[in-house]
Design a protein around this motif. Structure first.
Motif, PDB file in Angstrom:
ATOM      1  N   ILE A 279       0.830  -1.203   0.000  1.00 55.14           N
ATOM      2  CA  ILE A 279       0.000   0.000   0.000  1.00 55.14           C
ATOM      3  C   ILE A 279       0.866   1.256   0.000  1.00 55.14           C
ATOM      4  O   ILE A 279       0.580   2.233  -0.707  1.00 55.14           O
ATOM      5  CB  ILE A 279      -0.944  -0.010   1.209  1.00 55.14           C
ATOM      6  N   GLN A 280       1.929   1.250   0.797  1.00 52.04           N
ATOM      7  CA  GLN A 280       2.827   2.404   0.843  1.00 52.04           C
ATOM      8  C   GLN A 280       3.493   2.647  -0.508  1.00 52.04           C
ATOM      9  O   GLN A 280       3.644   3.794  -0.943  1.00 52.04           O
ATOM     10  CB  GLN A 280       3.882   2.197   1.926  1.00 52.04           C
TER      11      GLN A 280
ATOM     12  N   HIS B  45       2.200   9.326   8.732  1.00 57.00           N
ATOM     13  CA  HIS B  45       2.078  10.744   8.353  1.00 57.00           C
ATOM     14  C   HIS B  45       3.005  11.068   7.178  1.00 57.00           C
ATOM     15  O   HIS B  45       2.637  11.825   6.280  1.00 57.00           O
ATOM     16  CB  HIS B  45       2.412  11.631   9.555  1.00 57.00           C
ATOM     17  N   ALA B  46       4.203  10.495   7.192  1.00 59.31           N
ATOM     18  CA  ALA B  46       5.122  10.676   6.066  1.00 59.31           C
ATOM     19  C   ALA B  46       5.095   9.411   5.223  1.00 59.31           C
ATOM     20  O   ALA B  46       5.594   8.360   5.645  1.00 59.31           O
ATOM     21  CB  ALA B  46       6.529  10.963   6.561  1.00 59.31           C
ATOM     22  N   LEU B  47       4.501   9.474   4.058  1.00 62.12           N
ATOM     23  CA  LEU B  47       4.381   8.285   3.203  1.00 62.12           C
ATOM     24  C   LEU B  47       5.727   7.914   2.602  1.00 62.12           C
ATOM     25  O   LEU B  47       6.505   8.783   2.243  1.00 62.12           O
ATOM     26  CB  LEU B  47       3.368   8.566   2.084  1.00 62.12           C
TER      27      LEU B  47
ATOM     28  N   PRO C  10       0.911  15.858  -6.476  1.00 61.31           N
ATOM     29  CA  PRO C  10       1.263  16.174  -5.086  1.00 61.31           C
ATOM     30  C   PRO C  10       0.315  17.155  -4.410  1.00 61.31           C
ATOM     31  O   PRO C  10       0.167  17.138  -3.192  1.00 61.31           O
ATOM     32  CB  PRO C  10       2.678  16.770  -5.211  1.00 61.31           C
ATOM     33  N   SER C  11      -0.325  18.034  -5.181  1.00 62.04           N
ATOM     34  CA  SER C  11      -1.205  19.039  -4.581  1.00 62.04           C
ATOM     35  C   SER C  11      -2.556  18.467  -4.165  1.00 62.04           C
ATOM     36  O   SER C  11      -3.311  19.126  -3.453  1.00 62.04           O
ATOM     37  CB  SER C  11      -1.424  20.202  -5.549  1.00 62.04           C
ATOM     38  N   ALA C  12      -2.866  17.249  -4.595  1.00 57.86           N
ATOM     39  CA  ALA C  12      -4.126  16.604  -4.202  1.00 57.86           C
ATOM     40  C   ALA C  12      -3.914  15.880  -2.879  1.00 57.86           C
ATOM     41  O   ALA C  12      -3.629  14.684  -2.850  1.00 57.86           O
ATOM     42  CB  ALA C  12      -4.600  15.649  -5.294  1.00 57.86           C
ATOM     43  N   TYR C  13      -4.024  16.604  -1.775  1.00 54.55           N
ATOM     44  CA  TYR C  13      -3.754  16.032  -0.461  1.00 54.55           C
ATOM     45  C   TYR C  13      -4.686  14.878  -0.118  1.00 54.55           C
ATOM     46  O   TYR C  13      -4.345  13.999   0.675  1.00 54.55           O
ATOM     47  CB  TYR C  13      -3.897  17.115   0.613  1.00 54.55           C
ATOM     48  N   VAL C  14      -5.873  14.866  -0.718  1.00 53.82           N
ATOM     49  CA  VAL C  14      -6.851  13.821  -0.408  1.00 53.82           C
ATOM     50  C   VAL C  14      -6.326  12.437  -0.792  1.00 53.82           C
ATOM     51  O   VAL C  14      -6.645  11.450  -0.126  1.00 53.82           O
ATOM     52  CB  VAL C  14      -8.186  14.118  -1.129  1.00 53.82           C
ATOM     53  N   VAL C  15      -5.499  12.372  -1.827  1.00 54.37           N
ATOM     54  CA  VAL C  15      -4.922  11.092  -2.246  1.00 54.37           C
ATOM     55  C   VAL C  15      -4.102  10.496  -1.112  1.00 54.37           C
ATOM     56  O   VAL C  15      -4.258   9.325  -0.745  1.00 54.37           O
ATOM     57  CB  VAL C  15      -4.055  11.271  -3.502  1.00 54.37           C
TER      58      VAL C  15
ATOM     59  N   LYS D  19       2.840   6.059  -2.565  1.00 60.21           N
ATOM     60  CA  LYS D  19       3.882   6.983  -3.005  1.00 60.21           C
ATOM     61  C   LYS D  19       3.753   7.270  -4.499  1.00 60.21           C
ATOM     62  O   LYS D  19       3.963   8.405  -4.949  1.00 60.21           O
ATOM     63  CB  LYS D  19       5.261   6.398  -2.695  1.00 60.21           C
ATOM     64  N   LYS D  20       3.397   6.234  -5.259  1.00 59.08           N
ATOM     65  CA  LYS D  20       3.296   6.408  -6.705  1.00 59.08           C
ATOM     66  C   LYS D  20       2.167   7.365  -7.076  1.00 59.08           C
ATOM     67  O   LYS D  20       2.371   8.317  -7.838  1.00 59.08           O
ATOM     68  CB  LYS D  20       3.068   5.049  -7.376  1.00 59.08           C
ATOM     69  N   ILE D  21       0.991   7.137  -6.525  1.00 59.83           N
ATOM     70  CA  ILE D  21      -0.145   7.983  -6.907  1.00 59.83           C
ATOM     71  C   ILE D  21      -0.055   9.368  -6.271  1.00 59.83           C
ATOM     72  O   ILE D  21      -0.547  10.345  -6.842  1.00 59.83           O
ATOM     73  CB  ILE D  21      -1.489   7.305  -6.558  1.00 59.83           C
TER      74      ILE D  21
END
Length: 347
Positions: free
Chosen positions: A51-52, A345-347, A63-68, A56-58
């Motif tokens: 999952i991690q 918190h940090a992916l 990057p600006s889509a914090y919801v992802v 990280k890939k998506i």
């Protein structure tokens, strides 16, 4: 067919074809659900690693889509919770944290190396429940409207938000009030919201961005939506929101923010430099200055910026209304601990 749909999601995310945070959240959680369904793993540690990696890939695609990132962290928290539940059923541990466990976690760390055949099915079921929660989040937020909007009030909002639209329409079923919509240049999405509210029988007035401060003295409360809620209770909201918030603060008008919990992010705004590559996203300058308005000679040395988001500091926000109720900005840290695991918190 499933792989084609997943590839299409990544392409659409890269090309920024999604029109709302809700759509991004639903598409991301379904993408992760598919990844889990086809993944081969024997332990929770292996599943979280998968999952991690996908997260990280998506996240790097947009990057600006914090919801992802929020959805990735939420799925990781679900895996941890389901593993703890299965571990508790074997009598080796309990699902809930004890005080001793909380104090020793930093030293010992969590062990996710045991294998449970039921892990995939329980995780998939929990994700399905979370998807159902996301789908009804707007309804849960709008159901609280009559507690915050009263008769004959003047409410101001900016731009277009699905949550704000549903909130105001729900209140209009039992309350008569006036809505002032700021058009939100240069995208002018406020016109879309104003038209929708007017068709629903709500008295609506649309104003330009330059009239915000002048009209604020007549406003009873400001209700806005947001793209994301940051860890400190600040907002990543549509451009112009900071201007509205400052005017509301100057006139002592309460600012209410409507947002479902999937928008709450553990990230912070880089206030020390005033710049954040994942925050400061720019749109096409075409909407600010049309290419045909002047010759190329006059525009040869001109830089045109069209920011899409504003940062609104938490001290300008009065109340957050989410699908789980109303909270002050200072309570966001507590909600973060319930939604996401600190290690994620940090992916």
């Amino acid at each position: 067919m499933a792989n084609v749909v997943m590839d299409q999601f990544l392409t659409d995310l890269q090309q920024d074809k999604f029109c709302s945070s809700y759509e991004i959240a639903c598409k991301t959680i379904n993408y992760l659900r598919h990844v889990i369904s086809v993944a081969r793993f024997s332990t929770a540690a292996e599943l979280m690693e998968i999952i991690q990696k996908e997260g990280k890939k998506i996240s790097s695609i947009q990057p600006s889509a914090y919801v992802v990132g929020n959805m990735v962290r939420r799925v990781l928290k679900i895996v941890r919770e389901e593993y703890a539940t299965l571990l508790g059923q074997t009598g080796e541990s309990v699902g809930k944290d004890s005080l001793h466990r909380m104090l020793t976690a930093a030293e010992a760390g969590d062990d996710y190396s045991l294998s449970f055949s039921e892990l995939k099915s329980t995780v998939m079921e929990s994700i399905k429940e979370y998807i159902d929660e996301i789908e009804v989040s707007i309804h849960n937020v709008s159901a609280q409207a009559i507690e915050h909007i009263h008769s004959n009030e003047v409410v101001l909002t900016i731009g277009k938000s699905r949550t704000v639209e549903a909130f105001l329409k729900h209140a209009a079923k039992t309350r008569k009030f006036h809505v002032i919509v700021v058009e939100g240049a240069p995208n002018f999405e406020g016109h879309i919201l104003a038209k929708s509210l007017a068709h629903s029988g709500i008295e609506t007035t649309i104003i330009t961005d330059s009239a915000i401060f002048a009209i604020m003295s007549r406003v009873n409360k400001v209700i806005i939506g947001t793209h994301s809620i940051l860890a400190n209770g600040g907002l990543k909201a549509t451009v112009g929101s900071n201007l509205v918030a400052l005017a509301a603060k100057r006139h002592a008008v309460p600012l209410i923010v409507l947002a479902a919990m999937y928008k709450l992010s553990p990230l912070h705004y880089a206030a020390s430099t005033g710049k954040d590559a994942t925050f400061a996203r720019l749109g096409s300058p075409q909407s600010v200055l049309d290419y045909g308005t002047a010759g190329t000679d006059q525009l040869s040395d001109v830089e045109i910026h069209s920011p899409m988001f504003d940062y609104v500091p938490p001290e300008l926000v009065t109340l957050f209304i989410s699908n789980i109720g109303g909270n002050a900005p200072s309570y966001m840290y507590r909600l973060l601990s319930e939604l996401y695991h600190p290690d994620d918190h940090a992916l």
